[in-house]
Design a protein around this motif. Structure first.
Motif, PDB file in Angstrom:
ATOM      1  N   GLU A  93       0.917  -1.012   0.040  1.00 24.50           N
ATOM      2  CA  GLU A  93       0.088  -0.012  -0.106  1.00 24.50           C
ATOM      3  C   GLU A  93       0.977   1.269  -0.056  1.00 24.50           C
ATOM      4  OE1 GLU A  93      -2.853   1.354   3.184  1.00 24.50           O
ATOM      5  OE2 GLU A  93      -3.349  -0.480   2.515  1.00 24.50           O
ATOM      6  N   GLU A  94       0.645   2.066  -0.872  1.00 28.04           N
ATOM      7  CA  GLU A  94       1.459   3.320  -0.964  1.00 28.04           C
ATOM      8  C   GLU A  94       1.174   4.104   0.357  1.00 28.04           C
ATOM      9  OE1 GLU A  94       0.455   6.907  -3.177  1.00 28.04           O
ATOM     10  OE2 GLU A  94       1.874   6.082  -4.473  1.00 28.04           O
ATOM     11  N   PRO A  95       2.494   4.346   1.092  1.00 28.20           N
ATOM     12  CA  PRO A  95       2.362   5.248   2.263  1.00 28.20           C
ATOM     13  C   PRO A  95       1.445   6.589   2.083  1.00 28.20           C
ATOM     14  CG  PRO A  95       4.691   4.806   1.761  1.00 28.20           C
ATOM     15  CD  PRO A  95       3.815   4.575   0.410  1.00 28.20           C
ATOM     16  N   GLY A  96       0.511   6.645   3.152  1.00 29.27           N
ATOM     17  CA  GLY A  96      -0.189   7.766   3.121  1.00 29.27           C
ATOM     18  C   GLY A  96      -1.511   7.687   2.354  1.00 29.27           C
ATOM     19  N   ALA A  97      -1.778   6.739   1.527  1.00 30.75           N
ATOM     20  CA  ALA A  97      -2.944   6.551   0.849  1.00 30.75           C
ATOM     21  C   ALA A  97      -4.179   6.243   1.522  1.00 30.75           C
ATOM     22  CB  ALA A  97      -2.610   5.425  -0.562  1.00 30.75           C
ATOM     23  N   VAL A  98      -5.306   6.964   1.223  1.00 28.47           N
ATOM     24  CA  VAL A  98      -6.145   6.372   1.911  1.00 28.47           C
ATOM     25  C   VAL A  98      -7.014   5.022   1.445  1.00 28.47           C
ATOM     26  CG1 VAL A  98      -8.701   7.125   2.008  1.00 28.47           C
ATOM     27  CG2 VAL A  98      -7.130   8.784   2.071  1.00 28.47           C
ATOM     28  N   PRO A  99      -7.119   4.142   2.387  1.00 28.28           N
ATOM     29  CA  PRO A  99      -7.579   2.755   2.127  1.00 28.28           C
ATOM     30  C   PRO A  99      -9.050   2.786   1.424  1.00 28.28           C
ATOM     31  CG  PRO A  99      -7.050   2.781   4.427  1.00 28.28           C
ATOM     32  CD  PRO A  99      -7.251   4.264   3.922  1.00 28.28           C
ATOM     33  N   VAL A 100      -9.024   2.296   0.290  1.00 30.41           N
ATOM     34  CA  VAL A 100     -10.322   2.077  -0.423  1.00 30.41           C
ATOM     35  C   VAL A 100     -10.743   0.939  -0.636  1.00 30.41           C
ATOM     36  CG1 VAL A 100     -11.012   2.675  -2.959  1.00 30.41           C
ATOM     37  CG2 VAL A 100      -9.171   4.070  -2.035  1.00 30.41           C
ATOM     38  N   ARG A 101     -12.267   0.823  -0.398  1.00 30.37           N
ATOM     39  CA  ARG A 101     -13.013  -0.350  -0.602  1.00 30.37           C
ATOM     40  C   ARG A 101     -13.887  -0.178  -1.785  1.00 30.37           C
ATOM     41  NH1 ARG A 101     -16.359  -3.352   4.136  1.00 30.37           N
ATOM     42  NH2 ARG A 101     -17.709  -4.528   2.700  1.00 30.37           N
ATOM     43  N   MET A 102     -13.448  -1.074  -2.859  1.00 27.94           N
ATOM     44  CA  MET A 102     -14.281  -0.641  -4.170  1.00 27.94           C
ATOM     45  C   MET A 102     -15.578  -1.617  -4.247  1.00 27.94           C
ATOM     46  SD  MET A 102     -12.112  -0.084  -7.730  1.00 27.94           S
ATOM     47  CE  MET A 102     -11.590   1.540  -7.788  1.00 27.94           C
ATOM     48  N   LEU A 103     -16.759  -1.390  -4.520  1.00 27.25           N
ATOM     49  CA  LEU A 103     -17.839  -2.112  -4.383  1.00 27.25           C
ATOM     50  C   LEU A 103     -18.068  -2.784  -5.926  1.00 27.25           C
ATOM     51  CD1 LEU A 103     -20.330  -0.189  -2.306  1.00 27.25           C
ATOM     52  CD2 LEU A 103     -18.602  -1.934  -1.500  1.00 27.25           C
ATOM     53  N   ASP A 104     -18.300  -4.252  -5.960  1.00 27.15           N
ATOM     54  CA  ASP A 104     -18.341  -4.647  -7.444  1.00 27.15           C
ATOM     55  C   ASP A 104     -19.839  -5.121  -7.406  1.00 27.15           C
ATOM     56  OD1 ASP A 104     -18.802  -6.037  -9.290  1.00 27.15           O
ATOM     57  OD2 ASP A 104     -17.399  -7.828  -9.043  1.00 27.15           O
ATOM     58  N   ILE A 105     -20.536  -3.883  -7.891  1.00 29.59           N
ATOM     59  CA  ILE A 105     -22.249  -3.805  -7.924  1.00 29.59           C
ATOM     60  C   ILE A 105     -22.330  -4.555  -9.273  1.00 29.59           C
ATOM     61  CG2 ILE A 105     -24.022  -2.123  -8.119  1.00 29.59           C
ATOM     62  CD1 ILE A 105     -22.593  -0.333  -6.189  1.00 29.59           C
ATOM     63  N   PRO A 106     -23.360  -5.244  -9.259  1.00 27.63           N
ATOM     64  CA  PRO A 106     -23.560  -6.220 -10.497  1.00 27.63           C
ATOM     65  C   PRO A 106     -23.873  -4.979 -11.733  1.00 27.63           C
ATOM     66  CG  PRO A 106     -25.190  -6.930  -8.811  1.00 27.63           C
ATOM     67  CD  PRO A 106     -24.255  -5.899  -8.340  1.00 27.63           C
ATOM     68  N   PRO A 107     -23.206  -5.141 -12.798  1.00 24.10           N
ATOM     69  CA  PRO A 107     -23.179  -4.379 -14.121  1.00 24.10           C
ATOM     70  C   PRO A 107     -24.462  -3.841 -14.463  1.00 24.10           C
ATOM     71  CG  PRO A 107     -21.705  -6.018 -14.507  1.00 24.10           C
ATOM     72  CD  PRO A 107     -22.262  -6.434 -12.990  1.00 24.10           C
ATOM     73  N   ASP A 108     -25.629  -4.456 -14.304  1.00 25.97           N
ATOM     74  CA  ASP A 108     -26.855  -3.940 -14.898  1.00 25.97           C
ATOM     75  C   ASP A 108     -27.332  -3.326 -13.914  1.00 25.97           C
ATOM     76  OD1 ASP A 108     -29.210  -3.965 -16.515  1.00 25.97           O
ATOM     77  OD2 ASP A 108     -30.069  -4.930 -14.730  1.00 25.97           O
ATOM     78  N   ILE A 109     -27.203  -3.425 -12.549  1.00 31.46           N
ATOM     79  CA  ILE A 109     -27.777  -2.491 -11.515  1.00 31.46           C
ATOM     80  C   ILE A 109     -26.891  -1.081 -11.519  1.00 31.46           C
ATOM     81  CG2 ILE A 109     -27.956  -2.299  -9.019  1.00 31.46           C
ATOM     82  CD1 ILE A 109     -29.616  -4.393  -9.869  1.00 31.46           C
ATOM     83  N   PHE A 110     -25.571  -1.320 -11.495  1.00 36.69           N
ATOM     84  CA  PHE A 110     -24.857   0.083 -11.573  1.00 36.69           C
ATOM     85  C   PHE A 110     -25.032   0.804 -12.714  1.00 36.69           C
ATOM     86  CE2 PHE A 110     -21.210   2.327 -13.428  1.00 36.69           C
ATOM     87  CZ  PHE A 110     -21.246   3.050 -12.347  1.00 36.69           C
ATOM     88  N   ASP A 111     -25.324   0.164 -14.028  1.00 37.98           N
ATOM     89  CA  ASP A 111     -25.631   0.898 -15.211  1.00 37.98           C
ATOM     90  C   ASP A 111     -27.019   1.597 -14.945  1.00 37.98           C
ATOM     91  OD1 ASP A 111     -25.508   1.751 -17.961  1.00 37.98           O
ATOM     92  OD2 ASP A 111     -27.189   0.246 -18.334  1.00 37.98           O
ATOM     93  N   ARG A 112     -28.013   0.865 -14.735  1.00 38.65           N
ATOM     94  CA  ARG A 112     -29.251   1.773 -14.314  1.00 38.65           C
ATOM     95  C   ARG A 112     -29.273   2.704 -13.411  1.00 38.65           C
ATOM     96  NH1 ARG A 112     -34.010  -1.075 -16.117  1.00 38.65           N
ATOM     97  NH2 ARG A 112     -33.623  -2.943 -17.070  1.00 38.65           N
ATOM     98  N   ALA A 113     -28.379   2.481 -12.182  1.00 41.36           N
ATOM     99  CA  ALA A 113     -28.314   3.176 -11.194  1.00 41.36           C
ATOM    100  C   ALA A 113     -27.416   4.596 -11.829  1.00 41.36           C
ATOM    101  CB  ALA A 113     -27.956   2.897  -9.782  1.00 41.36           C
ATOM    102  N   TYR A 114     -26.544   4.412 -12.112  1.00 42.85           N
ATOM    103  CA  TYR A 114     -25.632   5.476 -12.346  1.00 42.85           C
ATOM    104  C   TYR A 114     -25.757   6.297 -13.825  1.00 42.85           C
ATOM    105  CZ  TYR A 114     -21.070   7.752 -14.024  1.00 42.85           C
ATOM    106  OH  TYR A 114     -20.223   8.866 -14.632  1.00 42.85           O
ATOM    107  N   ASN A 115     -26.315   5.496 -14.656  1.00 42.85           N
ATOM    108  CA  ASN A 115     -26.447   6.133 -16.150  1.00 42.85           C
ATOM    109  C   ASN A 115     -27.945   6.758 -16.296  1.00 42.85           C
ATOM    110  OD1 ASN A 115     -23.999   6.298 -17.445  1.00 42.85           O
ATOM    111  ND2 ASN A 115     -23.989   3.980 -17.761  1.00 42.85           N
ATOM    112  N   ASN A 116     -28.687   5.895 -15.835  1.00 41.98           N
ATOM    113  CA  ASN A 116     -30.023   5.967 -16.139  1.00 41.98           C
ATOM    114  C   ASN A 116     -30.607   6.890 -15.096  1.00 41.98           C
ATOM    115  OD1 ASN A 116     -29.584   4.319 -18.094  1.00 41.98           O
ATOM    116  ND2 ASN A 116     -31.218   2.788 -17.700  1.00 41.98           N
ATOM    117  N   VAL A 117     -30.616   6.715 -13.919  1.00 40.98           N
ATOM    118  CA  VAL A 117     -31.217   7.469 -12.794  1.00 40.98           C
ATOM    119  C   VAL A 117     -30.430   8.751 -12.132  1.00 40.98           C
ATOM    120  CG1 VAL A 117     -32.042   7.615 -10.338  1.00 40.98           C
ATOM    121  CG2 VAL A 117     -32.440   5.651 -11.857  1.00 40.98           C
TER     122      VAL A 117
END
Ligand code: G6P
Length: 510
Positions: free
Chosen positions: A89-113
């Motif tokens: 981990e790079e010193p000083g970097a903020v720990p990141v938790r990336m969520l693997d949201i199912p692509p169809d859910i993500f696409d509808r939520a992000y692009n469509n809504v």
């Protein structure tokens, strides 16, 4: 925001307990991943004003706090990275938790809504004879938006309970219209009774007045407001947006609303479902020292030489935007065309550098708009260029060092959005200016609330007025341009990201 920079930040996990714990949640996180030719993953810093502001603000609190940042995986490479534990981990970097949201859910939520509905409502940008149209398909999109918010709330609740098993001392900073339901969902999960849990929501966009906001289906408009009011503290960049939010809470939810203006803008309270949310204004400015230091680096100086060769001593009108529908790039180009048509004295004496970088190409309106930007620029070149004068340089490939270099050299900076939550370029430009720069600024940018005294304010729909302001800005005596940009830079520097974020945490601690 001038755009993106590079640098490795790696995925990580929680730190030891005991310190104050700060959770940030945003759709786009501080890192994005790419696959290399051999399939290995490399991380780069994510772009945009939200990420830059939060990253810079967190740097100031990080030594005192245990921070983690929850964001969505935005690409296949991000999805792969979301399942890997990095070796280092790079010193000083903020720990990141990336969520693997199912692509169809993500696409509808992000692009469509989020991008096609909520963002359009807050910017009041619908072509209302045709859009929006809320039918069965939209209800499915809305269900996906709820799932997406639920995934964030679950991850935040999980992070909050990590270590000690208690959420005491947790401060959750939830960002923007993608996550309007998450504050309420998180509060429901963690139990509203915990006195030492603090949830803030911050909108980086404007907010629409009730008559426009009511265009949303009733259950959607109510759910967004109710979701945000799950927060203890609800923040906006400008008093206008905070005021419109309070008006919506009163008109649409029938919530009990009180508001008062003080020196920092509008501060109000909403009582809804027995919970009190404070509504406040936190303008986000720039870290002037860091920005000026970045502009001294070799890559920026090299770009400045390239641009000097383009300008050849002529005056420079600069704009730097993502090609978002709100940025009003076509009317800005039309204003430049009108300047050249009505003020021939500028022929051969001015060059317009228009940097219009790609954004949201998944949304059809954005693709069409980008085409209109190119078309308008081509028309201006065809009409006015001569063998030894190119009046307009349109660049559509994102180049951060070049954007910085252009701002150091601009005589005039044009920032003319039809509506904008804040606008960082209007603040970064004067901070970077080396010889004094006049700012032609839309009165509809949140930044106009603080920069109005020293900018030339325009109605963004009035092309002739904008053309006249460009002329006035070009014709200002050098000393006056200098005086104005020094004053603008001082205002921008007075609200650095550390203060923006620190003030929100302080409000949650109260
Ligand atoms: C615009 C909005 C911001 C938002 C950002 C997201 O700039 O004004 O409020 O956070 O877009 O951009 P993205 O590229 O992540 O969709």
């Amino acid at each position: 925001m001038l755009a993106r920079g590079a640098g490795l930040v790696l995925h990580g996990t929680t730190l030891p307990a005991m310190k104050r714990r700060v959770l940030v949640a945003s759709n786009r996180g501080p890192v994005s991943y790419q696959f290399g030719p051999d399939g290995t993953l490399t991380g780069r810093r994510g772009g945009g004003g939200l990420v830059a502001g939060v990253t810079s603000g967190l740097a100031a609190v990080a030594p005192e706090a245990e921070v983690s940042w929850i964001c969505a995986a935005l690409s296949d490479a991000d999805r792969a990275a979301a399942h890997l534990r990095p070796a280092a981990e790079e010193p000083g970097a903020v720990p990141v938790r990336m969520l693997d949201i199912p692509p169809d859910i993500f696409d509808r939520a992000y692009n469509n809504v989020a991008n096609s509905i909520l963002w359009f409502v807050q910017h009041m940008l619908f072509d209302t004879p045709n859009q929006p149209r809320f039918g069965r398909e939209f209800r499915q999109d809305w269900a996906a938006y709820l799932d997406y918010n639920e995934a964030f709330a679950a991850a935040m609740a999980d992070e909050a309970a990590a270590g000690s098993g208690s959420c005491a001392g947790v401060r959750a900073l939830i960002q923007d219209y993608h996550l309007s339901l998450a504050p309420r969902l998180l509060r429901d999960k963690l139990g509203g009774g915990d006195a030492d849990l603090g949830i803030a929501h911050f909108s980086h966009t404007p907010w629409a007045p009730p008559d426009y906001y009511r265009m949303l289906p009733a259950e959607v408009g109510e759910a967004v407001l109710d979701g945000m009011l799950g927060a203890d503290h609800v923040g906006f960049h400008a008093g206008r947006w905070a005021g419109a939010f309070l008006d919506c809470c009163a008109a649409i939810l029938g919530a009990q609303v009180s508001g008062a203006r003080d020196g920092a803008g509008l501060v109000g309270r909403v009582v809804h479902r027995g919970h009190v949310s404070e509504v406040a204004v936190h303008p986000l400015g720039v870290d002037a020292g860091a920005l000026r230091a970045r502009a001294q680096e070799d890559d920026v100086r090299a770009q400045a030489e390239v641009l000097a060769a383009v300008a050849r001593g002529r005056k420079l009108i600069v704009r730097v935007d993502r090609t978002e529908l709100s940025k009003n790039i076509v009317r800005g180009l039309d204003a430049y065309r009108e300047l050249l048509a009505t003020r021939p004295e500028w022929h051969g004496r001015v060059v317009h550098l228009a940097f219009a970088y790609p954004s949201r190409s998944a949304v059809p309106e954005y693709r069409a708009y980008t085409q209109r930007v190119r078309q308008t620029a081509a028309e201006i070149t065809a009409e006015f260029a001569t063998p030894d004068w190119n009046p307009l340089v349109l660049e559509v490939k994102d180049d951060y060092p070049r954007s910085l270099a252009a701002c150091t050299m601009a005589d005039v900076l044009l920032v003319n959005p039809v509506r904008d939550g804040m606008n960082l370029v209007a603040q970064e430009g004067p901070v970077l200016s080396e010889r004094g720069c006049a700012l032609v600024l839309s009165r509809e940018a949140g930044a106009a609330a603080t920069l109005d005294g020293d900018a030339l304010l325009v109605n963004p729909y009035d092309v002739s007025e904008t053309a006249a302001a460009l002329h006035q800005a070009l014709a200002l005596p050098q000393a006056e341009r200098r005086r104005r940009s020094d004053a603008l830079a001082a205002t921008a520097a007075a609200s650095p990201p550390a203060r923006w974020l620190g003030d929100q945490l302080a409000a949650l601690d109260r």
